[in-house]
Write an enzyme that holds these catalytic residues in place. Structure first.
Site, PDB file in Angstrom:
ATOM      1  N   HIS A   1       0.841  -1.205   0.000  1.00 53.07           N
ATOM      2  CA  HIS A   1       0.000   0.000   0.000  1.00 53.07           C
ATOM      3  C   HIS A   1       0.869   1.245   0.000  1.00 53.07           C
ATOM      4  O   HIS A   1       2.024   1.216   0.433  1.00 53.07           O
ATOM      5  CB  HIS A   1      -0.946   0.020   1.212  1.00 53.07           C
ATOM      6  CG  HIS A   1      -0.247   0.280   2.518  1.00 53.07           C
ATOM      7  ND1 HIS A   1       0.056   1.547   2.971  1.00 53.07           N
ATOM      8  CD2 HIS A   1       0.217  -0.568   3.468  1.00 53.07           C
ATOM      9  CE1 HIS A   1       0.654   1.473   4.143  1.00 53.07           C
ATOM     10  NE2 HIS A   1       0.782   0.201   4.467  1.00 53.07           N
ATOM     11  N   CYS A   2       0.330   2.321  -0.497  1.00 53.70           N
ATOM     12  CA  CYS A   2       0.951   3.639  -0.347  1.00 53.70           C
ATOM     13  C   CYS A   2      -0.108   4.549   0.278  1.00 53.70           C
ATOM     14  O   CYS A   2      -1.089   4.069   0.851  1.00 53.70           O
ATOM     15  CB  CYS A   2       1.491   4.167  -1.670  1.00 53.70           C
ATOM     16  SG  CYS A   2       0.282   4.312  -3.005  1.00 53.70           S
ATOM     17  N   TRP A   3       0.055   5.845   0.162  1.00 53.74           N
ATOM     18  CA  TRP A   3      -0.866   6.760   0.856  1.00 53.74           C
ATOM     19  C   TRP A   3      -2.262   6.747   0.236  1.00 53.74           C
ATOM     20  O   TRP A   3      -3.263   6.660   0.944  1.00 53.74           O
ATOM     21  CB  TRP A   3      -0.279   8.167   0.838  1.00 53.74           C
ATOM     22  CG  TRP A   3      -1.175   9.200   1.469  1.00 53.74           C
ATOM     23  CD1 TRP A   3      -1.726  10.284   0.870  1.00 53.74           C
ATOM     24  CD2 TRP A   3      -1.632   9.236   2.827  1.00 53.74           C
ATOM     25  NE1 TRP A   3      -2.497  11.001   1.750  1.00 53.74           N
ATOM     26  CE2 TRP A   3      -2.460  10.369   2.974  1.00 53.74           C
ATOM     27  CE3 TRP A   3      -1.435   8.413   3.930  1.00 53.74           C
ATOM     28  CZ2 TRP A   3      -3.075  10.708   4.177  1.00 53.74           C
ATOM     29  CZ3 TRP A   3      -2.045   8.746   5.129  1.00 53.74           C
ATOM     30  CH2 TRP A   3      -2.850   9.879   5.238  1.00 53.74           C
TER      31      TRP A   3
ATOM     32  N   GLY B   1      -5.380   3.030  -0.701  1.00 57.29           N
ATOM     33  CA  GLY B   1      -4.194   3.286   0.095  1.00 57.29           C
ATOM     34  C   GLY B   1      -4.467   3.398   1.583  1.00 57.29           C
ATOM     35  O   GLY B   1      -5.584   3.169   2.068  1.00 57.29           O
ATOM     36  N   TYR B   2      -3.412   3.759   2.303  1.00 59.34           N
ATOM     37  CA  TYR B   2      -3.526   3.867   3.757  1.00 59.34           C
ATOM     38  C   TYR B   2      -4.540   4.936   4.166  1.00 59.34           C
ATOM     39  O   TYR B   2      -5.214   4.815   5.176  1.00 59.34           O
ATOM     40  CB  TYR B   2      -2.162   4.194   4.371  1.00 59.34           C
ATOM     41  CG  TYR B   2      -2.222   4.369   5.861  1.00 59.34           C
ATOM     42  CD1 TYR B   2      -2.360   3.268   6.698  1.00 59.34           C
ATOM     43  CD2 TYR B   2      -2.184   5.633   6.446  1.00 59.34           C
ATOM     44  CE1 TYR B   2      -2.443   3.416   8.072  1.00 59.34           C
ATOM     45  CE2 TYR B   2      -2.263   5.803   7.802  1.00 59.34           C
ATOM     46  CZ  TYR B   2      -2.393   4.687   8.621  1.00 59.34           C
ATOM     47  OH  TYR B   2      -2.492   4.848   9.979  1.00 59.34           O
TER      48      TYR B   2
END
Length: 254
Positions: A50-52, A78-79
């Site tokens: 995952h990324c933002w 994402g997060y």
């Protein structure tokens, strides 16, 4: 990406990302090895990426790990999306039942006994890595950040509700927790969840003082004296100067 074009952003990203491909794969291998995750022979190890916001960064890493041979899942949104979901869990009302009692009553042990009887249980102190008292950090790993604690609690609440819905036992219609103050060490219960707990029924364990005292001494007496002294100093205002001095002297003279 926003100022010029998606294509230019990708080209810049490839120059940055290409040299780090081997390092990223090795980092994932180290994480999996450290967690000692079980693996069935012939099956791919599953990795969550995952990324933002769930954009190209996670997609690029997912492509790389898939190429390397992992089974890769990406976190949609994402997060940021997960964090919003986690906070939403605390807006709900839960069918809580609270185990209360003075310090040393064995509330945590009772929680585990209920769990052994297939009741739905959430151990807040376990999530916080702290037993809630002035001595509660002794023998515990470092506490999570406030955000990590909330994320872990949100997942536990979600899974607890799923467990209740799937249970064939009609008596498993609630979530058992231990009576805690809003603050557990350095982390705090989310406000709405704490309010939910405060309005839930409490089942108070009435244990004789001598039994509780023996339980506390057995549980905390094994720790180093300097750590016990530090814990006592944290409650100096509550004990008062004379009682604090007396307690510390008993420790040092033993």
């Amino acid at each position: 990406y926003k100022q010029e074009s998606r294509e230019k952003a990708i080209k810049i990203g490839l120059k940055y990302f290409g040299v780090k491909m081997a390092v990223m794969v090795e980092a994932v291998e180290q994480i999996i090895a450290a967690k000692k995750l079980p693996k069935t022979p012939g099956e791919k190890q599953t990795v969550l990426v995952h990324c933002w916001r769930g954009g190209m960064r996670s997609a690029g890493v997912a492509w790389l790990l898939d190429l390397y041979g992992y089974k890769v899942c990406t976190l949609a949104g994402g997060y940021k999306a997960f964090r919003n979901w986690a906070l939403q869990q605390f807006e709900k009302e839960y069918p809580l039942k609270v185990i209360g009692g003075y310090t040393g009553s064995g509330k945590t042990e009772l929680l585990y006994a209920l769990q052994q009887r297939n009741k739905t249980v959430i151990d807040l102190e376990c999530l916080a890595n702290h037993k809630g008292s002035a001595f509660g950090n002794l023998g515990q790993p470092p506490q999570p950040s406030q955000e990590m604690f909330e994320n872990k609690l949100a997942l536990k609440l979600y899974n607890a509700c799923a467990s209740i819905q799937q249970s064939v036992d009609n008596s498993n219609n609630c979530i058992w927790i231990e009576d805690e103050s809003q603050r557990i060490g350095n982390v705090n219960l989310p406000h709405n969840f704490y309010r939910n707990k405060q309005s839930a029924p409490v089942y108070f364990i009435d244990i004789d003082f001598e039994e509780r005292l023996n339980y506390i001494v057995a549980g905390y007496g094994k720790f180093e004296k300097d750590k016990l002294v530090t814990a006592i100093m944290r409650i100096k205002k509550r004990l008062g100067g004379l009682e604090t001095k007396t307690a510390i002297n008993y420790l040092l003279e033993d």
